[in-house]
Design an enzyme around this catalytic site. Sequence first.
Site, PDB file in Angstrom:
ATOM      1  N   LYS A  52       0.704  -0.746   0.003  1.00  0.00           N
ATOM      2  CA  LYS A  52       0.137   0.041  -0.289  1.00  0.00           C
ATOM      3  C   LYS A  52       0.544   1.146   0.153  1.00  0.00           C
ATOM      4  CE  LYS A  52      -3.200  -2.681   3.526  1.00  0.00           C
ATOM      5  NZ  LYS A  52      -3.175  -2.901   4.250  1.00  0.00           N
ATOM      6  N   GLY A  53       1.804   1.407   0.231  1.00  0.00           N
ATOM      7  CA  GLY A  53       2.978   2.516   0.582  1.00  0.00           C
ATOM      8  C   GLY A  53       3.486   3.303  -0.512  1.00  0.00           C
ATOM      9  N   GLU A 109       8.070   2.219  -6.575  1.00  0.00           N
ATOM     10  CA  GLU A 109       8.147   1.536  -4.981  1.00  0.00           C
ATOM     11  C   GLU A 109       7.834   2.957  -4.411  1.00  0.00           C
ATOM     12  OE1 GLU A 109       7.327  -0.116  -2.716  1.00  0.00           O
ATOM     13  OE2 GLU A 109       8.808  -2.324  -3.106  1.00  0.00           O
ATOM     14  N   ASP A 110       8.098   2.921  -2.722  1.00  0.00           N
ATOM     15  CA  ASP A 110       7.388   3.968  -2.108  1.00  0.00           C
ATOM     16  C   ASP A 110       9.543   3.769  -1.520  1.00  0.00           C
ATOM     17  OD1 ASP A 110       7.612   1.366  -0.482  1.00  0.00           O
ATOM     18  OD2 ASP A 110       6.481   2.331   1.055  1.00  0.00           O
ATOM     19  N   ASP A 113      14.617  -1.052   1.343  1.00  0.00           N
ATOM     20  CA  ASP A 113      15.237  -0.780   2.110  1.00  0.00           C
ATOM     21  C   ASP A 113      16.438  -1.887   2.436  1.00  0.00           C
ATOM     22  OD1 ASP A 113      16.037  -0.652   4.839  1.00  0.00           O
ATOM     23  OD2 ASP A 113      13.982  -1.336   5.621  1.00  0.00           O
ATOM     24  N   LYS A 141      17.167   3.901   0.838  1.00  0.00           N
ATOM     25  CA  LYS A 141      17.730   3.498   2.370  1.00  0.00           C
ATOM     26  C   LYS A 141      18.676   2.349   2.342  1.00  0.00           C
ATOM     27  CE  LYS A 141      15.101   3.609   6.168  1.00  0.00           C
ATOM     28  NZ  LYS A 141      14.102   2.194   6.795  1.00  0.00           N
ATOM     29  N   PHE A 162      13.785   4.982  10.736  1.00  0.00           N
ATOM     30  CA  PHE A 162      12.766   4.558  10.392  1.00  0.00           C
ATOM     31  C   PHE A 162      11.392   5.559  10.128  1.00  0.00           C
ATOM     32  CE2 PHE A 162       8.897   2.728  10.813  1.00  0.00           C
ATOM     33  CZ  PHE A 162       8.375   1.276  10.078  1.00  0.00           C
ATOM     34  N   VAL A 163      11.127   5.782   8.371  1.00  0.00           N
ATOM     35  CA  VAL A 163      10.141   6.857   8.319  1.00  0.00           C
ATOM     36  C   VAL A 163       9.495   6.729   8.223  1.00  0.00           C
ATOM     37  CG1 VAL A 163      12.196   7.895   7.361  1.00  0.00           C
ATOM     38  CG2 VAL A 163      11.059   6.637   6.283  1.00  0.00           C
ATOM     39  N   ASP A 169       4.245   3.541   6.640  1.00  0.00           N
ATOM     40  CA  ASP A 169       2.851   3.468   7.613  1.00  0.00           C
ATOM     41  C   ASP A 169       4.205   2.742   9.161  1.00  0.00           C
ATOM     42  OD1 ASP A 169       3.546   0.810   6.240  1.00  0.00           O
ATOM     43  OD2 ASP A 169       2.227   0.252   8.075  1.00  0.00           O
ATOM     44  N   ARG A 175       0.420   6.906   7.503  1.00  0.00           N
ATOM     45  CA  ARG A 175      -0.015   6.982   5.592  1.00  0.00           C
ATOM     46  C   ARG A 175      -0.612   8.153   5.179  1.00  0.00           C
ATOM     47  NH1 ARG A 175       1.294   2.026   4.425  1.00  0.00           N
ATOM     48  NH2 ARG A 175       0.201  -0.332   5.278  1.00  0.00           N
TER      49      ARG A 175
HETATM   50  P1  IMP Z   1      13.097  -4.385   2.031  1.00  0.00           P
HETATM   51  O1  IMP Z   1      12.330  -5.674   1.021  1.00  0.00           O
HETATM   52  O2  IMP Z   1      13.633  -4.207   3.552  1.00  0.00           O
HETATM   53  O3  IMP Z   1      13.773  -3.282   0.807  1.00  0.00           O
HETATM   54  O4  IMP Z   1      11.417  -4.215   2.196  1.00  0.00           O
HETATM   55  C1  IMP Z   1      11.172  -2.588   1.900  1.00  0.00           C
HETATM   56  C2  IMP Z   1       9.150  -2.324   2.812  1.00  0.00           C
HETATM   57  O5  IMP Z   1       9.643  -2.400   3.686  1.00  0.00           O
HETATM   58  C3  IMP Z   1       8.705  -1.011   2.104  1.00  0.00           C
HETATM   59  O6  IMP Z   1       8.522  -1.453   0.784  1.00  0.00           O
HETATM   60  C4  IMP Z   1       7.730  -0.566   2.982  1.00  0.00           C
HETATM   61  O7  IMP Z   1       6.818  -1.179   3.299  1.00  0.00           O
HETATM   62  C5  IMP Z   1       8.770  -1.426   4.066  1.00  0.00           C
HETATM   63  N1  IMP Z   1      10.007  -0.503   4.968  1.00  0.00           N
HETATM   64  C6  IMP Z   1      11.066   0.058   4.647  1.00  0.00           C
HETATM   65  N2  IMP Z   1      12.000   0.771   5.697  1.00  0.00           N
HETATM   66  C7  IMP Z   1      10.548   1.703   6.269  1.00  0.00           C
HETATM   67  C8  IMP Z   1      10.787   2.932   6.726  1.00  0.00           C
HETATM   68  O8  IMP Z   1      11.469   3.764   7.268  1.00  0.00           O
HETATM   69  N3  IMP Z   1       9.155   2.831   6.826  1.00  0.00           N
HETATM   70  C9  IMP Z   1       8.074   2.338   6.618  1.00  0.00           C
HETATM   71  N4  IMP Z   1       8.407   1.280   6.243  1.00  0.00           N
HETATM   72  C10 IMP Z   1       9.854   0.635   5.325  1.00  0.00           C
END
Ligand code: IMP
Length: 191
Positions: A52-53, A109-110, A113, A141, A162-163, A169, A175
């Site tokens: 949803k992000g 993508e939002d 990470d 990030k 963490f944002v 969210d 959100r």
């Molecule tokens: P990844 O698989 O670790 O790259 O994470 C991707 C997903 O984790 C994103 O689409 C977000 O939903 C969530 N996420 C990662 N970092 C944050 C943050 O700082 N705030 C909120 N959601 C996050």
Amino acid sequence: MVDQRVRLPDMRTDVAQVLITEEQIRDKVAELGGQITSDYAATSVTLVSVLKGSLPFMADLMRAIQIPVTIDLMEVSSYGGATTETSGLVRILKDLSSSIAGKDVLIVEDIIDTGLTLNYLLRYLRGKNPRSLRICALLDKPARRLVEIPIDYRGFQIPDEFVVGYGLDFGEYYRNLPFIGVLRRELYETT
Ligand code: IMP
């Protein structure tokens, strides 16, 4: 009757610092939209957003693109509940509605990470034989990256915080904040 034991987030005061303002987001989305418009000028592009992000980013970005686009939506879950750590497990909750075979696809993508979610999605979508597959991420990030991800369009690189806000969210809340802010650590750090 509202149960007073359930504390709803006090959105603005739960934010320690505004990292990216509404205006900065607006300018960046316009810039990304312009780049995408010129890069795909000879063709059209299918935007695949990851719910949803990415919802606000997708809605703004598609209107900043001046060529024909089609859109599709996927939903995946990587974090369970009100936690800030990725599980590494990616589940597809909602799949594409139409075939992307032979199409130029741009994943919207939002935030990236660890990269685990997109790494999984890239492999999954490549298997559907698009003509091209690129990534547009509003936030990068890099500090916690576990797998290398080729980011074709990057909005902002952010520190290891963490944002929340603009789609992002914590426990499904925040959100709807119009900016991106750092969540106060005491709200998610356990003692
Ligand atoms: P990844 O698989 O670790 O790259 O994470 C991707 C997903 O984790 C994103 O689409 C977000 O939903 C969530 N996420 C990662 N970092 C944050 C943050 O700082 N705030 C909120 N959601 C996050």
